[in-house]
Scaffold this active site. Sequence first.
Site, short mmCIF file in Angstrom:
data_model
loop_
_atom_site.label_atom_id
_atom_site.label_comp_id
_atom_site.label_asym_id
_atom_site.label_seq_id
_atom_site.Cartn_x
_atom_site.Cartn_y
_atom_site.Cartn_z
N THR A 17 48.51 66.98 55.93
CA THR A 17 47.76 66.17 57.04
C THR A 17 46.65 66.89 57.73
OG1 THR A 17 48.36 65.11 59.34
CG2 THR A 17 49.66 66.72 58.53
N TYR A 50 56.14 67.25 64.40
CA TYR A 50 55.64 66.83 63.17
C TYR A 50 54.49 67.84 62.44
CZ TYR A 50 52.60 63.89 60.15
OH TYR A 50 51.88 63.32 59.13
#
Length: 347
Positions: free
Chosen positions: A123, A166
Amino acid sequence: MSRILITGGAGFIGSNLADRLAGTGHDVVLMDTLARPGVERNLKWLLLRHRNRIRNLQTDVRDAAGVATAVADVDAVFHLAAQVAVTTSLSDPREDFDINLGGTLNVLEAARERRTPVIFASTNKVYGDLADVGLELVDDAWAPVDSGLRRAGVDERRPLDFHTPYGCSKGGADQYVLDYARSFGVPACVVRMSCIYGPRQMGTEDQGWVAHFLIRALNDERITLFGDGRQVRDILHVSDAVRAYVAALERIEGVSGRAFNLGGGPANAVSLRQLIAHIEGLIGRRADVVFEDWRAGDQRYFVADTSAARTALDLPAPIAWREGVADLARWLRSEGGLLNPPQTVAA
């Protein structure tokens, strides 16, 4: 042809990737617990299209023995299974860690013995909030003051800076994948994705915002923007993302040990406000929009410099974002049951 494992294979990107691989003659094994509401629709769709080439193992990536059994029977792994929401990671960092980092280590350990190729979905959050980047408002959107950054976007030389649980779990997994290529010779590469959108996306407020905005607008439901709505992302149609993943596997010996930024690039950079204005044009009415405070770790600007991926993977120019969003709107209208989806945080 090969037998290929896709963890998270019934999800948005996984199901599109599985469709592409099965359609070109590969046998595809999915590893998906079907925990995310709506993904069972994707599995049913895949089985109807490719019944003899698709099978699903309802195995959790946290199950090391189950992962090892699955990987031992395939020629390559696309590791897409993840806890995908920043908000969920803040409420349950342990589960986020176990799925994203522990699950990735299970995949890598299973791949190590036979040196099975692994393509990992990372990501843009590994780069942090980019708070050091000077920004200015241009046409209702944040843009870098630095002309070079504005022209090209953020490249892979940008220092890693993990924010939120995250970001830490995905960033740690990202680095483990690269190190298993370096330390153990596992043919592996990392794809650091910006915002991917398109058909089969079950967008929620926590993840999949392009589809979420469209679903809410089509339902005449309120859209909440966190922050000022001038945040900018480069959005990429899922068909272009699938093309990149397939190319990475085809070229794995040449790209092993590398990380690539993957997004729409500067030509597909759009602010949240600009996207909503486009959606209003597609549906022919104003959207109901309200604003809330900024959320932790949100980037005011992220646009990927995709030149390394385009060169190494021989990728064509991506679908223009206005065309791609219109395609997603058509698909959502054709899949009437996706409107009024279950209200849940992403998992």
